[in-house]
Scaffold this motif. Structure first.
Motif, PDB file in Angstrom:
ATOM      1  N   HIS A   1       0.799  -1.191  -0.009  1.00 39.44           N
ATOM      2  CA  HIS A   1       0.075  -0.059  -0.130  1.00 39.44           C
ATOM      3  C   HIS A   1       0.793   1.229  -0.047  1.00 39.44           C
ATOM      4  O   HIS A   1       1.797   1.450   0.853  1.00 39.44           O
ATOM      5  CB  HIS A   1      -1.066   0.126   1.268  1.00 39.44           C
ATOM      6  N   LEU A   2       0.401   2.135  -0.958  1.00 43.81           N
ATOM      7  CA  LEU A   2       1.393   3.380  -1.026  1.00 43.81           C
ATOM      8  C   LEU A   2       0.126   4.611  -0.611  1.00 43.81           C
ATOM      9  O   LEU A   2      -0.984   4.441  -1.134  1.00 43.81           O
ATOM     10  CB  LEU A   2       2.039   3.648  -2.102  1.00 43.81           C
ATOM     11  N   GLN A   3       0.839   5.600   0.096  1.00 40.62           N
ATOM     12  CA  GLN A   3       0.214   6.603   0.285  1.00 40.62           C
ATOM     13  C   GLN A   3       0.239   7.929  -0.880  1.00 40.62           C
ATOM     14  O   GLN A   3       1.340   8.464  -0.665  1.00 40.62           O
ATOM     15  CB  GLN A   3       0.255   7.473   1.773  1.00 40.62           C
ATOM     16  N   VAL A   4      -0.543   8.100  -1.571  1.00 43.51           N
ATOM     17  CA  VAL A   4      -0.482   9.143  -2.627  1.00 43.51           C
ATOM     18  C   VAL A   4      -0.234  10.205  -1.886  1.00 43.51           C
ATOM     19  O   VAL A   4      -1.151  10.875  -0.972  1.00 43.51           O
ATOM     20  CB  VAL A   4      -1.712   9.009  -3.652  1.00 43.51           C
ATOM     21  N   THR A   5       0.416  11.290  -2.371  1.00 46.38           N
ATOM     22  CA  THR A   5       0.655  12.610  -1.807  1.00 46.38           C
ATOM     23  C   THR A   5      -0.744  13.473  -1.829  1.00 46.38           C
ATOM     24  O   THR A   5      -1.284  13.171  -2.759  1.00 46.38           O
ATOM     25  CB  THR A   5       1.692  13.629  -2.669  1.00 46.38           C
ATOM     26  N   SER A   6      -1.037  14.021  -0.632  1.00 50.49           N
ATOM     27  CA  SER A   6      -2.374  14.810  -0.684  1.00 50.49           C
ATOM     28  C   SER A   6      -2.065  16.058  -1.537  1.00 50.49           C
ATOM     29  O   SER A   6      -1.011  16.767  -1.209  1.00 50.49           O
ATOM     30  CB  SER A   6      -2.805  15.115   0.721  1.00 50.49           C
ATOM     31  N   PRO A   7      -3.211  16.601  -1.969  1.00 53.70           N
ATOM     32  CA  PRO A   7      -2.917  18.237  -2.616  1.00 53.70           C
ATOM     33  C   PRO A   7      -2.444  19.116  -1.633  1.00 53.70           C
ATOM     34  O   PRO A   7      -1.880  19.908  -1.952  1.00 53.70           O
ATOM     35  CB  PRO A   7      -4.361  18.232  -3.156  1.00 53.70           C
ATOM     36  N   ASP A   8      -3.087  18.873  -0.647  1.00 57.99           N
ATOM     37  CA  ASP A   8      -2.620  19.967   0.577  1.00 57.99           C
ATOM     38  C   ASP A   8      -1.230  19.886   0.882  1.00 57.99           C
ATOM     39  O   ASP A   8      -0.704  20.870   0.926  1.00 57.99           O
ATOM     40  CB  ASP A   8      -3.520  19.729   1.818  1.00 57.99           C
ATOM     41  N   ALA A   9      -0.514  18.804   0.921  1.00 55.24           N
ATOM     42  CA  ALA A   9       0.774  18.535   1.377  1.00 55.24           C
ATOM     43  C   ALA A   9       1.443  19.058   0.127  1.00 55.24           C
ATOM     44  O   ALA A   9       2.563  19.934   0.347  1.00 55.24           O
ATOM     45  CB  ALA A   9       1.264  17.101   1.558  1.00 55.24           C
TER      46      ALA A   9
END
Length: 423
Positions: free
Chosen positions: A185-193
């Motif tokens: 599982h990978l956490q896609v970068t959030s737009p806010d970040a």
């Protein structure tokens, strides 16, 4: 100007043109030769990057300084007939990472020396990455500290460069070069970040009177949800990155830079470019293809000479004798480690090809095969992916052509995804 394509990528994406560029991250001469030869045939610029651990003022693990790396690449360019004016050299993850075991100020001083060396050598693309903590600091720094250090290094680059380099900011998770374990599982970068990273870097640059340099920031490194471990690849899922991709409308002068795109399919790479991940970095995937060709030729030579393999046992003995580049990266039983030493997607065998023992073994393999045409039936058996190209007359059935075509096959996939060719 060789960086014109890089500077134009944000505007091209805004206009709906699915255009990108491949970042070739390798110091292997066969990889660089294949990249330059393909780019010459396409009449296109080529971007070749060195990492902070690979090339620095102390020599890195290649033994090359930035100026030495430039000479190394330009020498190959001249031999292949590639126009130097179409060559873009980049520095990747430039920051304190090679010296992060030192106290921060000592590590940063070494990073300043490194960035100065890259700038003086005329590298046109600089990725500033100060996200890692040094001795006594947290493993990863917050955005403010990261940006302040990046701005400091940018001021060094500006002072020592005779050109106007373009910059990349941000970093990806997991670490560059592939994860150590199976990736699920990978956490896609959030737009806010992503937006916060850009905003904080902008303020840090402006605080040091570097607005003009910040205007040349063309890319932000994010995690689009792609990665590879030792034995598996996580493919790009466009639906998972839709919100991140849409955030580029709020960063109109930037595109995303995607790291660890090695082993992605053509469809996945094309989708990445379409979604604004316009700079695609590839490294281990190219030397993985090189190793496949070498080992296939080793098997062909064994058949022709009625002998056992020679290259693979030599590499196994070398890696066993000098385990520093793989021992901490390949977990599991002895048999599992043996398989990973040769066939891992992380391709840590790439660190050994420049070793004199490995070079001798490769020379001996090519001496055994010479320039003679190799039997089509053995190519079909041991380098099956090359057989259609050989039968179509696109690849000569000799050792050097088969190695080059193995690397070029991967590069053509990237070039097609980047809209640079239609194959």
């Amino acid at each position: 100007m060789s960086t014109q394509l890089l500077r134009s990528l944000p505007a091209l994406h805004r206009e709906g043109a699915y255009v990108g560029i491949t970042s070739v991250c390798s110091a292997h001469p066969d990889v660089i030769r294949a990249a330059l030869s393909l780019a010459r045939a396409m009449g296109q610029p080529v971007l070749i990057e060195a990492t902070c651990n690979q090339v620095n003022q102390d020599g890195g693990y290649t033994g090359m300084t930035p100026s030495g790396f430039r000479t190394f690449v330009e020498t190959i360019a001249d031999k292949t007939g590639f126009d130097r004016s179409n060559l873009i050299l980049g520095g990747d993850h430039l920051g304190p990472n090679p010296w992060k075991n030192l106290p921060a100020e000592q590590a940063l001083d070494k990073a300043r020396q490194m960035v100065a060396a890259y700038a003086e050598a005329g590298f046109e693309k600089i990725h500033l990455d100060c996200s890692m903590g040094c001795k006594g600091e947290p493993l990863a720094l917050d955005d403010e500290a990261t940006a302040a250090r990046a701005a400091d290094l940018c001021s060094i680059a500006e002072a020592h460069s005779s050109t106007e380099p373009v910059y990349i900011i941000g970093t990806e998770v997991p670490v560059p070069g592939g994860a150590l374990e199976e990736v699920k599982h990978l956490q896609v970068t959030s737009p806010d970040a992503a937006l916060t990273t850009v905003d904080i870097h902008r303020h840090a640059f402006v605080a040091r009177n570097l607005q003009a340099a910040f205007d040349r920031v063309v890319g932000l490194v994010v995690q689009p949800g792609v990665e590879f471990g030792n034995q598996n690849v996580v493919g790009y899922v466009p639906e998972g990155a839709q919100v991140l991709s849409a955030s580029l409308t709020r960063m109109p002068n930037l595109v995303f830079e995607a790291h660890s795109t090695d082993y992605q399919t053509l469809e996945a790479l094309s989708a990445l470019v379409r979604d604004g991940f316009s700079i695609l970095k590839v490294g281990p995937g190219l030397t993985f293809a090189l190793r496949e060709a070498f080992y296939g030729l080793d098997l062909i030579a064994a058949e022709l000479d009625n002998m056992t393999q020679q290259l693979k046992p030599a590499m196994e003995a070398l890696m066993q004798a000098e385990p520093g580049y793989w021992a901490n990266y390949y977990p599991g039983s002895p048999d599992e480690q043996r398989i990973q030493r040769h066939y891992s997607y992380s391709d840590r065998i790439r660190y050994y090809w420049s070793h004199p023992t490995a070079q001798k073994a490769v020379r001996e393999l090519f001496a055994r095969l010479g320039d003679r045409p190799l039997p089509e039936t053995l190519i079909s058996q041991h380098l099956a992916i090359a057989w259609p190209e050989v039968m179509a007359g696109l690849t000569e059935p000799n050792a050097s052509s088969l190695v080059s075509s193995s690397i070029s096959r991967t590069l053509r996939r990237y070039a097609t995804a980047c809209g640079r060719m239609d194959l």
